[in-house]
Write an enzyme that holds these catalytic residues in place. Structure first.
Site, PDB file in Angstrom:
ATOM      1  N   CYS A 177       0.884  -0.800  -2.392  1.00  0.00           N
ATOM      2  CA  CYS A 177       1.875  -1.782  -2.831  1.00  0.00           C
ATOM      3  C   CYS A 177       1.933  -1.942  -4.337  1.00  0.00           C
ATOM      4  O   CYS A 177       2.569  -2.866  -4.849  1.00  0.00           O
ATOM      5  CB  CYS A 177       1.615  -3.125  -2.171  1.00  0.00           C
ATOM      6  SG  CYS A 177       1.960  -3.103  -0.411  1.00  0.00           S
ATOM      7  N   GLY A 179     -11.898   7.051   1.766  1.00  0.00           N
ATOM      8  CA  GLY A 179     -11.857   5.644   2.153  1.00  0.00           C
ATOM      9  C   GLY A 179     -12.753   5.326   3.336  1.00  0.00           C
ATOM     10  O   GLY A 179     -13.126   4.180   3.563  1.00  0.00           O
TER      11      GLY A 179
HETATM   12  P1  GTP Z   1      -4.059   1.829  -2.835  1.00  0.00           P
HETATM   13  O1  GTP Z   1      -4.628   2.779  -3.831  1.00  0.00           O
HETATM   14  O2  GTP Z   1      -3.892   2.406  -1.468  1.00  0.00           O
HETATM   15  O3  GTP Z   1      -4.791   0.524  -2.757  1.00  0.00           O
HETATM   16  O4  GTP Z   1      -2.516   1.526  -3.311  1.00  0.00           O
HETATM   17  P2  GTP Z   1      -1.989   0.858  -4.663  1.00  0.00           P
HETATM   18  O5  GTP Z   1      -1.830  -0.630  -4.436  1.00  0.00           O
HETATM   19  O6  GTP Z   1      -2.792   1.258  -5.837  1.00  0.00           O
HETATM   20  O7  GTP Z   1      -0.487   1.447  -4.777  1.00  0.00           O
HETATM   21  P3  GTP Z   1       0.173   2.400  -5.875  1.00  0.00           P
HETATM   22  O8  GTP Z   1       0.283   1.737  -7.209  1.00  0.00           O
HETATM   23  O9  GTP Z   1      -0.483   3.709  -5.852  1.00  0.00           O
HETATM   24  O10 GTP Z   1       1.677   2.517  -5.289  1.00  0.00           O
HETATM   25  C1  GTP Z   1       1.892   2.930  -3.965  1.00  0.00           C
HETATM   26  C2  GTP Z   1       3.307   3.393  -3.740  1.00  0.00           C
HETATM   27  O11 GTP Z   1       4.243   2.379  -4.094  1.00  0.00           O
HETATM   28  C3  GTP Z   1       3.671   4.632  -4.560  1.00  0.00           C
HETATM   29  O12 GTP Z   1       4.297   5.544  -3.715  1.00  0.00           O
HETATM   30  C4  GTP Z   1       4.582   4.099  -5.619  1.00  0.00           C
HETATM   31  O13 GTP Z   1       5.534   5.013  -6.049  1.00  0.00           O
HETATM   32  C5  GTP Z   1       5.244   2.908  -4.938  1.00  0.00           C
HETATM   33  N1  GTP Z   1       5.605   1.903  -5.931  1.00  0.00           N
HETATM   34  C6  GTP Z   1       4.835   1.434  -6.935  1.00  0.00           C
HETATM   35  N2  GTP Z   1       5.503   0.541  -7.687  1.00  0.00           N
HETATM   36  C7  GTP Z   1       6.735   0.438  -7.144  1.00  0.00           C
HETATM   37  C8  GTP Z   1       7.896  -0.331  -7.491  1.00  0.00           C
HETATM   38  O14 GTP Z   1       7.915  -1.087  -8.463  1.00  0.00           O
HETATM   39  N3  GTP Z   1       8.979  -0.183  -6.671  1.00  0.00           N
HETATM   40  C9  GTP Z   1       8.989   0.648  -5.590  1.00  0.00           C
HETATM   41  N4  GTP Z   1      10.076   0.701  -4.838  1.00  0.00           N
HETATM   42  N5  GTP Z   1       7.923   1.411  -5.259  1.00  0.00           N
HETATM   43  C10 GTP Z   1       6.804   1.297  -6.014  1.00  0.00           C
END
Ligand code: GTP
Ligand code: MN
Length: 633
Positions: free
Chosen positions: A279, A229
């Site tokens: 998120c 990053g």
């Molecule tokens: P970046 O790659 O940093 O931009 O993050 P991202 O937006 O792609 O996030 P990602 O989908 O990888 O999820 C990040 C974290 O949130 C992980 O640890 C997931 O397990 C958690 N997470 C994703 N969806 C949910 C959900 O529906 N509920 C909860 N409680 N946690 C979630």
């Protein structure tokens, strides 16, 4: 007039490049490219400079060399390697990421900045001689598909084969594009050096880590860091430059995933979503049964009244924590089968990677980002070191995925029908809602996006902060201008995408999440049907929410789950004081931090406040969803 050769203008190129690399560079007829490469050589003084031409041999070479110099270690499954970043280099580093701002200019106070001349001097001193004993790799790539109105040529010079290998997986090769464009190419350039390395091939001077962005020359400098990053210039660093370009040219560069959602009769509907780091972008775009186009950066252009969208990238640099066979079956499959993948900052034992929340007991020892690791190992502050880092990641090309959408490289992009904003919000927002119109969505969802800070950024976790459109860290123009551009963009479209908000992180009184990890699939399906006018909704003060009967059907159909009226009440009761408190924070933010905030912002927030106060007057602090009228619009 004869053809000018790079060596005539820049003798250092003739002197320092091998005949092959010189030839490769000479066939790009762009003196600005030559000048940049020459400057990098003179400043960083690599022993050798290699120009990669994207030939299959050159593509393979970055990976092979990364293994040879031990920036990556092969794992048991064919194609898999692991890379480690140092203990103080485990995320994007906001503190030392700064814009170089020319004297007399000012960016939003919310943006980290340094006077240009001073910053340039500082970072060039840190880069001076930094590549001695190493090879500098010269890479040509494009952001967005090739041969397209969307494509942006990019050049990166780095002394890290790991970075170069990551570029292979994450972006479209651009050597041919640079040759085709010649001096027409208005490119973004990155100069990166990992700096001094320790015996683990890890950047040894994290205190001297700097990432500076020079928007005057479209150049990024990065030093004493390896975390992708901070070092893969095309990611969030180039996004900052792209936002300025988009502002000048009347289009949008967004921190959004892009996916195709299937509707009835094989229908495909394209949705984009802006969520701050960690998120849920990747988890949403990788929902089983749907198709992914991208999970991080999307470009939108108004073309013939449609909102056309592309993924700026061609791969995933995804968070691996909690990837398990139940919640993320598709990612799990990719990560446990042969194919080219770079794991980073996981635990490795006997050629196998282990990460937090994978659902498998980790071994008692192994190798991780702290070097040799054993259970109970403590860091310098006496804190126990977890076996893997929370921000451990995987890097993989989208084409390697079964669920990659065919339109990924389509030069004209896809027709976008919906935009989603989502953050981490324990208290206020519904799990899913739709805005009343484009402006309401941009202001009340996008420009009101709040999140609690996470591990993906170095610093304290769990602090509530506004992260406008999830892109605030990267907005390099006045924030008010950025919001206005978004508001204006909708007016250029015949039928603007519908705007939705989601909140996967809403909690009940006991602090428990009110939704399961897979529930997001229901919201996405609901949106798809709303877009095609096939679902009713209830009209609340903050937006349209799904009707109970529709959710029962969707939960049954998609997740084979019985959805109860208790679930509905828990998830979709309006929390009035929490939403009012949020409005207060948002309004204060726009008054204090956003210069040139368009007046529309305050007007739309004011109307939302009125509706919330009225609901409280009628029903009290908690309003059950069935209090709100059903509408068919
Ligand atoms: P970046 O790659 O940093 O931009 O993050 P991202 O937006 O792609 O996030 P990602 O989908 O990888 O999820 C990040 C974290 O949130 C992980 O640890 C997931 O397990 C958690 N997470 C994703 N969806 C949910 C959900 O529906 N509920 C909860 N409680 N946690 C979630
Ligand atoms: Mn992601």
């Amino acid at each position: 007039m004869g053809k000018i050769m790079p060596g005539e203008r820049f003798p250092v190129l003739k002197k320092k490049l091998s005949p092959e690399s010189y030839c490769a560079l000479a066939s790009i007829a762009n003196p600005k490219v030559w000048a940049f490469v020459a400057d990098c050589i003179q400043l960083c003084q690599p022993d050798e400079t290699w120009v990669s031409t994207d030939s299959p041999e050159d593509i393979a070479r970055s990976r092979q060399e990364a293994i040879r110099v031990k920036e990556e270690i092969p794992l048991s499954i064919p194609g898999h390697t692991v890379h480690f970043d140092g203990p103080e280099d485990q995320g994007r580093d906001r503190e030392v990421t700064r814009y170089l701002v020319p004297k007399g200019e000012k960016l939003s106070p919310a943006l980290n900045q340094i006077e240009r001349e001073k910053g340039l001097k500082e970072i060039r001193e840190l880069l001076a001689g930094s590549m001695k004993g190493r090879t500098m790799i010269v890479r040509f790539l494009t952001l967005g598909p090739k041969n397209s109105v969307f494509s942006l040529p990019c050049l990166e010079c780095t002394d890290s084969y790991y970075v170069s290998h990551s570029l292979n997986l994450l972006y479209r090769p651009g050597y041919d594009e640079f040759r085709r464009l010649g001096s027409q190419a208005r490119f973004f350039a990155t100069l990166h050096s990992a700096g001094k390395l320790n015996e683990l091939a890890v950047s040894a001077e994290p205190g001297k880590k700097r990432i500076y962005i020079d928007y005057l020359t479209d150049t990024v400098y990065s030093v004493n860091t390896q975390y992708a990053g901070n070092t893969v210039g095309l990611k969030k660093l180039a996004l900052r430059l792209t936002i300025r370009r988009a502002d000048q040219e009347g289009w949008l560069a967004e921190h959004m995933f892009l996916m195709a959602v299937h509707g009835p009769q094989g229908r495909k509907t394209y949705l984009a979503g802006a969520f701050p780091s960690a998120c849920g972008k990747t988890s949403t775009a990788m929902l089983p049964g749907e198709k992914i186009l991208g999970d991080d950066i999307a470009y939108f252009r108004p073309i013939k009244g449609q909102c056309r969208a592309v993924n700026a990238e061609a791969g995933i640099f995804g968070i691996i924590q909690n990837v398990n066979p139940v919640d993320d079956p598709l990612i799990w499959k990719v990560l446990t089968n042969p194919g080219e993948i770079i794991f980073s900052n996981v635990l490795v034992k006997d050629g196998r990677p282990y990460w937090l929340g994978m659902g498998i007991e980790p071994p008692e020892d192994g190798v991780n980002f702290s070097g040799k690791w054993f259970r109970g190992k403590k860091d310098a502050q006496g804190k126990e070191i977890p076996f893997a880092h929370k921000n451990a990641r995987y890097t993989v090309s989208l084409k390697a995925l079964d669920n990659c959408d065919e339109a990924l490289d389509q030069p004209e992009g896809v027709d976008l029908s919906g935009i989603i904003y989502g953050g981490r919000d324990s208290h206020a927002w519904f799990p899913c809602q739709q805005s009343f119109d484009w402006s309401h969505g941009i202001v009340a969802y996008g420009a009101s996006l709040e999140t609690e800070t996470t591990f993906a950024i170095i610093g304290q976790e769990g602090i509530q902060e506004i992260n406008l459109m999830s892109i605030q860290d990267f907005v390099s123009i006045p924030l008010g201008k950025y919001v206005r551009n978004n508001l204006e963009f909708g007016k250029k479209l015949v039928r603007p995408p519908l705007i939705f908000a989601v909140n996967y992180f809403l909690r009940d009184e006991d602090g428990k999440f009110v939704n399961g990890l897979r529930d997001k699939h229901i919201w996405i399906k609901w949106m798809e049907r709303r877009i095609h006018g096939e679902m009713r909704a209830r009209r609340t003060p903050t937006g349209f929410i799904p009707c109970f009967e529709d959710l029962v059907k969707l939960f049954k159909e998609i997740l084979k789950k019985d959805y109860t009226s208790d679930d509905y009440r828990k998830q979709f009761s309006l929390r009035v004081p929490e939403n009012l408190a949020k409005l207060d924070r948002v309004e204060k933010f726009h008054r204090q931090e956003v210069e040139d905030a368009p007046p529309e912002i305050f007007q739309i927030l004011q109307e939302q406040r009125k509706r919330l106060l009225e609901a409280r007057r009628l029903y009290g602090d908690r309003v059950t969803p069935d209090s709100f009228p059903v509408v068919t619009e």
